[in-house]
Design an enzyme around this catalytic site. Structure first.
Site, mmCIF file in Angstrom:
data_model
loop_
_atom_site.group_PDB
_atom_site.id
_atom_site.type_symbol
_atom_site.label_atom_id
_atom_site.label_comp_id
_atom_site.label_asym_id
_atom_site.label_seq_id
_atom_site.Cartn_x
_atom_site.Cartn_y
_atom_site.Cartn_z
ATOM 1 N N LYS A 90 -15.980 30.990 -8.760
ATOM 2 C CA LYS A 90 -16.922 30.430 -7.793
ATOM 3 C C LYS A 90 -17.530 29.165 -8.380
ATOM 4 O O LYS A 90 -17.826 29.095 -9.571
ATOM 5 C CB LYS A 90 -18.049 31.424 -7.486
ATOM 6 C CG LYS A 90 -17.585 32.818 -7.083
ATOM 7 C CD LYS A 90 -18.777 33.709 -6.838
ATOM 8 C CE LYS A 90 -18.346 35.148 -6.603
ATOM 9 N NZ LYS A 90 -17.841 35.780 -7.837
ATOM 10 N N ASP B 119 -12.897 34.645 -13.584
ATOM 11 C CA ASP B 119 -13.703 33.644 -12.902
ATOM 12 C C ASP B 119 -13.715 32.330 -13.672
ATOM 13 O O ASP B 119 -13.091 32.192 -14.726
ATOM 14 C CB ASP B 119 -15.127 34.163 -12.634
ATOM 15 C CG ASP B 119 -15.894 34.498 -13.905
ATOM 16 O OD1 ASP B 119 -15.672 33.823 -14.933
ATOM 17 O OD2 ASP B 119 -16.728 35.423 -13.873
#
Length: 465
Positions: free
Chosen positions: A271, A249
């Site tokens: 994200k 991530d």
């Protein structure tokens, strides 16, 4: 090569130690660990050495060394500070053809002690031939960190099943491939994860099935910590270097990602606020799909996977599909960034508790128990609080916290790019607004922040205040 590396069997055999001090004790411990029966000769004998010999049923000869002490010995150690005596012991041993080691005198030795990494039955020895023993010890120290302590259990498991595998696979090449796959696959991982009984059960099943099986994948949910690669755990690094696929991530620092296996497939699933590169539901399905293909899947998350990392959702999906997994904790941003900023999260005089809170805004506000958050004697740590910083500070003051309460925002904590903005609930939002600040950030509120003036030790990039 001045010395040929060999491993000497001393089980139940007599070993003579000439000397009774600390050095003799260290050598005697090694001999006892190898199963030798000790004979110690010295006018005065260290109390711990005395106990060691008595526990092993050895001989204590509290007198000067005599030439007749050597016959029947499989190994002789001279560990005194009397150089003529050490030379005499060496000469007599060589005359009888008995291996001899004289401490700190390589020229008098027919055998030398290496630096040892003991993962019995797996043993690694490092030697400089007596030329640079400190260097050999430094290399041993590195090996100690690289070789998991449970490798001994793994070697023991292989030993117990060695004959059965030989019966099933009479071909040497087939056996070699089998063991290579075992030591790098799911069975080994069970042992290294502290589940040896489960590993043995899997191996039994594999052997009972005649070795015909489909490879089973596994998911490693690994916390990458706050950014500094040196803060990774040994287990995290080991799993990073053996995974076939890496799902990472946005919060995973590039320097940490570079430590993953070079030829592993990398999938970015990060994200941002209101922008998900890959929805969480799709990430969950990806983990199941990839592991079902027999792949070793690394799910690499910044910080700790169980602290605002949605790790629980991911392993819940894995458990529902019967996918093997293991979780490796990481240093969470709160402890890592606070430590590098010189802010103790608890302190006897200022904070008796600490609370981790999500600062993520939804529809321009936060749904938090503000009355609880203004209680005295606590430190508040807000994750994902950059955008919501003005609202956080405003609400804390509105619910009773003093506007002069110390507060800090840390950007890219624990890295060379770390920046720390220190102020109060009243002025921190304005201070941050005057600078170009980007995630990842962490907000700390509480009296402990003022200790930073004395305790800051890590200098990253230019600080905000």
């Amino acid at each position: 090569m001045d010395f040929l590396p060999l491993f000497h069997s001393l089980q139940g055999r007599l070993a003579l130690v000439v000397g009774g001090g600390e050095v003799a004790l260290r050598k005697a411990r090694l001999l006892a660990d190898a199963g030798a029966r000790l004979r110690v000769v010295a006018p005065q004998i260290h109390i711990e050495l005395r106990h060691l010999v008595e526990q092993g049923g050895g001989e204590l000869l509290e007198r000067d060394y005599q030439d007749g002490d050597q016959p029947g010995c499989a190994l002789i150690i001279a560990a005194t500070d009397d150089e003529p005596l050490n030379a005499e012991v060496s000469r007599a041993a060589n005359a009888r053809g008995i291996p001899v080691n004289v401490v700190d005198a390589p020229a008098l030795c027919s055998v030398i002690f290496p630096a040892i990494v003991d993962r019995s039955p797996l043993v690694v020895a490092v030697s400089s031939g007596g030329d640079a023993p400190v260097l050999a010890r430094l290399i041993r120290a590195k090996l100690e960190t690289w070789i998991p302590s449970s490798y001994g259990q793994l070697a023991g498991l292989a030993s117990r099943f060695r004959n059965r595998v030989k019966e099933l696979l009479p071909d040497l090449q087939q056996r070699r491939v089998f063991w290579e796959n075992l030591f790098q696959g799911e069975i080994a991982e069970r042992v290294l994860a502290g589940r040896p009984a489960e590993a043995e059960r899997l191996l039994e099943e594999r052997l009972a099935g005649g070795l015909a099986h489909m490879a089973t994948g596994e998911v490693y949910l690994v916390g990458a910590g706050p950014g500094d690669p040196d803060l990774l755990t040994f287990r995290a690094l080991r799993l990073m270097q053996q995974a076939d696929v890496v799902l990472y991530d946005r919060l995973v620092a590039p320097a940490i990602l570079e430590l993953c296996r070079r030829d592993a497939e990398r999938l970015y699933v990060g994200k941002r606020r209101a922008e998900h590169a890959v929805p969480q539901e799709r990430i969950n399905r990806l983990l199941v799909e990839l592991a079902s293909q027999g792949k070793r899947v690394l799910r690499l998350k910044g910080g700790d996977p169980f602290i605002f990392g949605r790790g629980g959702e991911e392993i819940d999906e894995l458990a529902a599909h019967g996918i093997p997994f293991q979780v490796v904790p990481g240093i969470t941003a709160a402890s890592g960034c606070a430590a590098y900023a010189g802010i103790p999260l608890t302190h006897r005089d200022h904070a008796q508790s600490v609370r981790f809170v999500t600062g993520h805004l939804k529809d321009g506000t936060t749904d938090l128990p503000w009355k609880d958050l203004v209680a005295p004697g606590q430190t508040l740590v807000f994750y994902m609080g950059l955008v919501g910083l003005p609202v956080i500070c405003e609400q804390l003051v509105a619910h009773g916290r003093s506007a002069q309460t110390p507060a800090a925002l840390i950007q890219q904590g624990t890295t060379a790019q770390q920046r720390v903005f220190s102020g109060t609930l009243e002025n921190l939002p304005q201070l941050v607004a005057e600078h170009e600040v980007h995630a990842p950030t962490l907000v700390i509120v509480g009296e402990v922040v003022q200790l930073r003036d004395k305790l800051a030790w890590f200098e990253g990039a230019r600080e905000g205040a």
